[in-house]
Design an enzyme around this catalytic site. Structure first.
Site, PDB file in Angstrom:
ATOM      1  N   HIS A 311       8.944  26.717  70.331  1.00 11.45           N
ATOM      2  CA  HIS A 311       9.570  28.019  70.587  1.00 11.45           C
ATOM      3  C   HIS A 311       8.808  29.058  69.782  1.00 11.45           C
ATOM      4  CE1 HIS A 311      12.610  31.142  70.936  1.00 11.45           C
ATOM      5  NE2 HIS A 311      13.112  30.435  71.918  1.00 11.45           N
ATOM      6  N   ASP A 369      16.067  24.066  76.516  1.00 12.95           N
ATOM      7  CA  ASP A 369      15.737  23.540  77.848  1.00 12.95           C
ATOM      8  C   ASP A 369      15.621  22.023  77.862  1.00 12.95           C
ATOM      9  OD1 ASP A 369      13.990  26.382  77.624  1.00 12.95           O
ATOM     10  OD2 ASP A 369      15.330  26.090  79.323  1.00 12.95           O
TER      11      ASP A 369
HETATM   12  C1  SDX Z   1      12.702  29.659  76.393  1.00 10.91           C
HETATM   13  O1  SDX Z   1      11.623  33.615  73.738  1.00 10.91           O
HETATM   14  C2  SDX Z   1      12.751  33.054  73.919  1.00 10.91           C
HETATM   15  O2  SDX Z   1      13.716  33.307  73.224  1.00 10.91           O
HETATM   16  C3  SDX Z   1      12.800  32.116  75.078  1.00 10.91           C
HETATM   17  C4  SDX Z   1      14.101  31.375  75.270  1.00 10.91           C
HETATM   18  C5  SDX Z   1      15.209  32.295  75.639  1.00 10.91           C
HETATM   19  O3  SDX Z   1      16.370  31.918  75.443  1.00 10.91           O
HETATM   20  O4  SDX Z   1      14.913  33.384  76.203  1.00 10.91           O
HETATM   21  O5  SDX Z   1      14.445  30.654  74.099  1.00 10.91           O
HETATM   22  C6  SDX Z   1      13.991  30.365  76.407  1.00 10.91           C
HETATM   23  O6  SDX Z   1      11.800  30.109  77.037  1.00 10.91           O
HETATM   24  C7  SDX Z   1      12.539  28.445  75.494  1.00 10.91           C
HETATM   25  C8  SDX Z   1      11.074  27.904  75.499  1.00 10.91           C
HETATM   26  C9  SDX Z   1      10.930  27.056  76.748  1.00 10.91           C
HETATM   27  N1  SDX Z   1       9.524  26.694  76.983  1.00 10.91           N
HETATM   28  C10 SDX Z   1       9.133  25.400  76.859  1.00 10.91           C
HETATM   29  O7  SDX Z   1       9.850  24.467  76.471  1.00 10.91           O
HETATM   30  C11 SDX Z   1       7.696  25.195  77.310  1.00 10.91           C
HETATM   31  C12 SDX Z   1       6.977  24.347  76.247  1.00 10.91           C
HETATM   32  N2  SDX Z   1       6.854  25.177  75.053  1.00 10.91           N
HETATM   33  C13 SDX Z   1       5.564  25.842  74.857  1.00 10.91           C
HETATM   34  O8  SDX Z   1       5.056  26.378  76.061  1.00 10.91           O
HETATM   35  C14 SDX Z   1       5.631  26.813  73.675  1.00 10.91           C
HETATM   36  O9  SDX Z   1       6.285  26.176  72.665  1.00 10.91           O
HETATM   37  C15 SDX Z   1       6.242  28.187  73.852  1.00 10.91           C
HETATM   38  C16 SDX Z   1       5.680  28.929  75.025  1.00 10.91           C
HETATM   39  C17 SDX Z   1       7.718  28.087  73.990  1.00 10.91           C
HETATM   40  C18 SDX Z   1       5.908  28.956  72.596  1.00 10.91           C
HETATM   41  O10 SDX Z   1       4.512  29.142  72.616  1.00 10.91           O
HETATM   42  P1  SDX Z   1       3.787  29.724  71.358  1.00 10.91           P
HETATM   43  O11 SDX Z   1       4.472  30.941  70.855  1.00 10.91           O
HETATM   44  O12 SDX Z   1       2.329  29.834  71.662  1.00 10.91           O
HETATM   45  O13 SDX Z   1       4.022  28.560  70.305  1.00 10.91           O
HETATM   46  P2  SDX Z   1       3.465  28.538  68.904  1.00 10.91           P
HETATM   47  O14 SDX Z   1       2.578  29.710  68.623  1.00 10.91           O
HETATM   48  O15 SDX Z   1       4.599  28.311  67.966  1.00 10.91           O
HETATM   49  O16 SDX Z   1       2.552  27.219  68.967  1.00 10.91           O
HETATM   50  C19 SDX Z   1       2.118  26.674  67.753  1.00 10.91           C
HETATM   51  C20 SDX Z   1       1.194  25.538  68.130  1.00 10.91           C
HETATM   52  C21 SDX Z   1       0.090  25.905  69.119  1.00 10.91           C
HETATM   53  O17 SDX Z   1      -1.011  25.057  68.818  1.00 10.91           O
HETATM   54  P3  SDX Z   1      -2.210  25.695  67.921  1.00 10.91           P
HETATM   55  O18 SDX Z   1      -2.783  26.865  68.722  1.00 10.91           O
HETATM   56  O19 SDX Z   1      -1.575  26.149  66.615  1.00 10.91           O
HETATM   57  O20 SDX Z   1      -3.194  24.554  67.747  1.00 10.91           O
HETATM   58  O21 SDX Z   1       1.948  24.486  68.774  1.00 10.91           O
HETATM   59  C22 SDX Z   1       1.396  24.231  70.055  1.00 10.91           C
HETATM   60  C23 SDX Z   1       0.635  25.477  70.476  1.00 10.91           C
HETATM   61  O22 SDX Z   1      -0.417  25.114  71.369  1.00 10.91           O
HETATM   62  N3  SDX Z   1       2.547  24.005  70.954  1.00 10.91           N
HETATM   63  C24 SDX Z   1       2.750  22.885  71.660  1.00 10.91           C
HETATM   64  C25 SDX Z   1       3.971  23.075  72.311  1.00 10.91           C
HETATM   65  N4  SDX Z   1       4.451  24.294  72.002  1.00 10.91           N
HETATM   66  C26 SDX Z   1       3.555  24.852  71.160  1.00 10.91           C
HETATM   67  N5  SDX Z   1       2.000  21.728  71.797  1.00 10.91           N
HETATM   68  C27 SDX Z   1       2.529  20.787  72.614  1.00 10.91           C
HETATM   69  N6  SDX Z   1       3.711  20.905  73.276  1.00 10.91           N
HETATM   70  C28 SDX Z   1       4.450  22.035  73.144  1.00 10.91           C
HETATM   71  N7  SDX Z   1       5.615  22.141  73.800  1.00 10.91           N
END
Ligand code: SDX
Length: 435
Positions: A311, A369
């Site tokens: 998140h 989710d």
């Molecule tokens: C919702 O914003 C909100 O409030 C949204 C929400 C709401 O109520 O409105 O809460 C609803 O959208 C919840 C999120 C649902 N999405 C997912 O479950 C999809 C999977 N999650 C990822 O796509 C991701 O975690 C995000 C999009 C949610 C967040 O992306 P960010 O902001 O880029 O995450 P981050 O910067 O904290 O990531 C840190 C690291 C990164 O790697 P590095 O670049 O540091 O090497 O963690 C990695 C990311 O690539 N990473 C993941 C991951 N999520 C982040 N790696 C593997 N699997 C994942 N799910």
């Protein structure tokens, strides 16, 4: 909305030998903000923050998230308490008005919503234009956008009375429109709303009743869905809420703004994650394949993400996921499907991910989710309806944030700038002179 930001100091910034003093403001909870509204005028430079990871786009009194502590407050009330003790319309009233209603206020609000649940008979014609296998979110974007063609008497955003009617119409009609999208996709006749049912029971009946027999709402299932709706209602300035605010900042009517929010929510990184999480669990299939998917999630060259994990804000367990997890078990117990294979895979995946160094170091916890997909499927909804249900609930947050933006004296049309790295200025070359 009166501003309640309190000045708490000053930040000095020096660029090219010029120093600019920027006021710092404190809110009630959360980080201070550095007010950079005069930054460009005084420094001739822009700030740069794609994804807005360090940017507060507005002042808001509606929802507060503490990502490190795993806290979510709606108008100051912890989400766990509201999910436990309240119901959808009472929380909707709270988000809209800032306080929990007394009995008379609650009755008036419930009555107003109940009397706006019907849709114009001609709105039904929009469904017929879609293929039966159209994704319900495509239908929602189209039909909700079309509402502005029916309600000219509540699109003057500067008239508080019209804003109120539009807000009540939006909240009241979303379940009817969503249920119609579902019925259309399965080739069944639309079911009219009933004024003697509560909001969520009415929605369940519009989805699952058939004209050929009476429909009895299962109280446990309706209560679980009501809880799920409360959990999804609002969440600060997430992608879809920011979309609604940006659309609304141009003066667009609220129905068009909500349609824009629905479009943004559809993305798998956002509201589409519950559908994607369930599809992922089905692709994993059995617990012994989990390590293969964990490895893919870690592989920088693989675009695969573990759906339902991570998140932008929560770097602790999403407090909604905890409530969602319990609701999931309650529903599966009520249906006698506790041994649901996908739940077994989900529980094993959660266990492994929470112990894995990659996920621990990056603070990637299950989000709302992760469990909602399993629960919604157990309630009888097809996977492609999951984000529709998210949109139904989030409509309350979107419309509350939209109204707060309209009533904010500081609000302007949203118009971010950029850093340009394209070609420098050059003259046109006639085609016969091109290389
Ligand atoms: C919702 O914003 C909100 O409030 C949204 C929400 C709401 O109520 O409105 O809460 C609803 O959208 C919840 C999120 C649902 N999405 C997912 O479950 C999809 C999977 N999650 C990822 O796509 C991701 O975690 C995000 C999009 C949610 C967040 O992306 P960010 O902001 O880029 O995450 P981050 O910067 O904290 O990531 C840190 C690291 C990164 O790697 P590095 O670049 O540091 O090497 O963690 C990695 C990311 O690539 N990473 C993941 C991951 N999520 C982040 N790696 C593997 N699997 C994942 N799910």
């Amino acid at each position: 909305m009166k501003s309640d930001m309190k000045e708490s100091g000053e930040a000095s910034f020096t660029l090219n030998g010029k120093t600019v003093d920027l006021p710092v403001f404190k809110g009630v909870h959360g980080p201070d903000v550095v007010d950079i509204r005069k930054f460009y005028k005084e420094t001739s430079a822009f700030t740069f923050d794609p994804g807005f990871t360090s940017t507060a786009s507005c002042e808001s009194k509606i929802t507060f998230i503490d990502g490190d502590e795993g806290v979510l407050l709606y108008r100051g009330y912890p989400i766990e308490q509201l999910a436990e003790h309240s119901d959808f319309l009472e929380v909707a009233y709270l988000l809209l008005n800032g306080e929990l209603p007394d009995r008379a206020e609650a009755e008036r609000f419930d009555q107003s919503i109940t009397l706006h649940t019907m849709v114009h008979e001609q709105l039904k014609n929009f469904y017929g234009g879609f293929r039966r296998d159209a994704h319900p979110m495509a239908i929602m974007v189209g039909v909700v956008g079309a509402l502005s063609a029916f309600y000219h008497d509540s699109t003057d955003i500067n008239d508080p009375k019209q804003r109120q009617i539009a807000i009540h119409r939006m909240i009241a009609k979303m379940p009817t429109i969503a249920a119609m999208a579902y019925k259309y996709s399965i080739g069944q006749a639309f079911v009219f709303p009933r004024n003697d049912l509560d909001y969520t029971s009415n929605f369940m009946r519009m989805c699952f009743a058939v004209q050929a027999e009476e429909y009895e709402c299962n109280e446990v299932l309706c209560d679980a869905l009501d809880k799920i709706f409360i959990l999804h209602m609002d969440h600060e300035q997430n992608a879809s809420t920011s979309t609604v605010r940006l659309a609304g900042s141009s003066g667009a009517n609220p129905f068009a703004c909500i349609a824009a929010g629905i479009a943004s929510l559809w993305g798998p990184a956002h509201g589409g994650a519950n559908e994607a999480a369930l599809n992922m669990l089905e692709e994993i299939g059995t617990a012994d394949r989990i390590p293969e998917f964990i490895a893919r999630a870690k592989d920088k060259d693989d675009p695969f993400r573990l759906m339902g994990f991570g998140h932008r804000v929560y770097k602790n367990y999403d407090p909604r996921a905890k409530v969602m997890r319990k609701a999931c078990h309650d529903v599966l117990d009520a249906l006698g499907v506790r041994e649901e294979p996908l739940l077994q895979v989900a529980m094993e995946l959660e266990k492994i991910a929470l112990e894995d160094e990659y996920f621990v170091s990056k603070k990637l916890y299950p989000n709302i989710d992760f469990y909602s997909g399993i629960t919604l499927r157990a309630l009888g909804f097809p996977t492609d309806m999951f984000t529709v249900l998210f949109a139904l609930a989030r409509t309350v947050g979107w419309i509350a944030q939209w109204r707060e933006m309209i009533e904010d004296p500081n609000q302007k049309i949203g118009r971010p700038r950029q850093i340009y790295t394209g070609p420098s200025e050059r003259d046109y070359v006639p085609i016969n002179k091109r290389a």
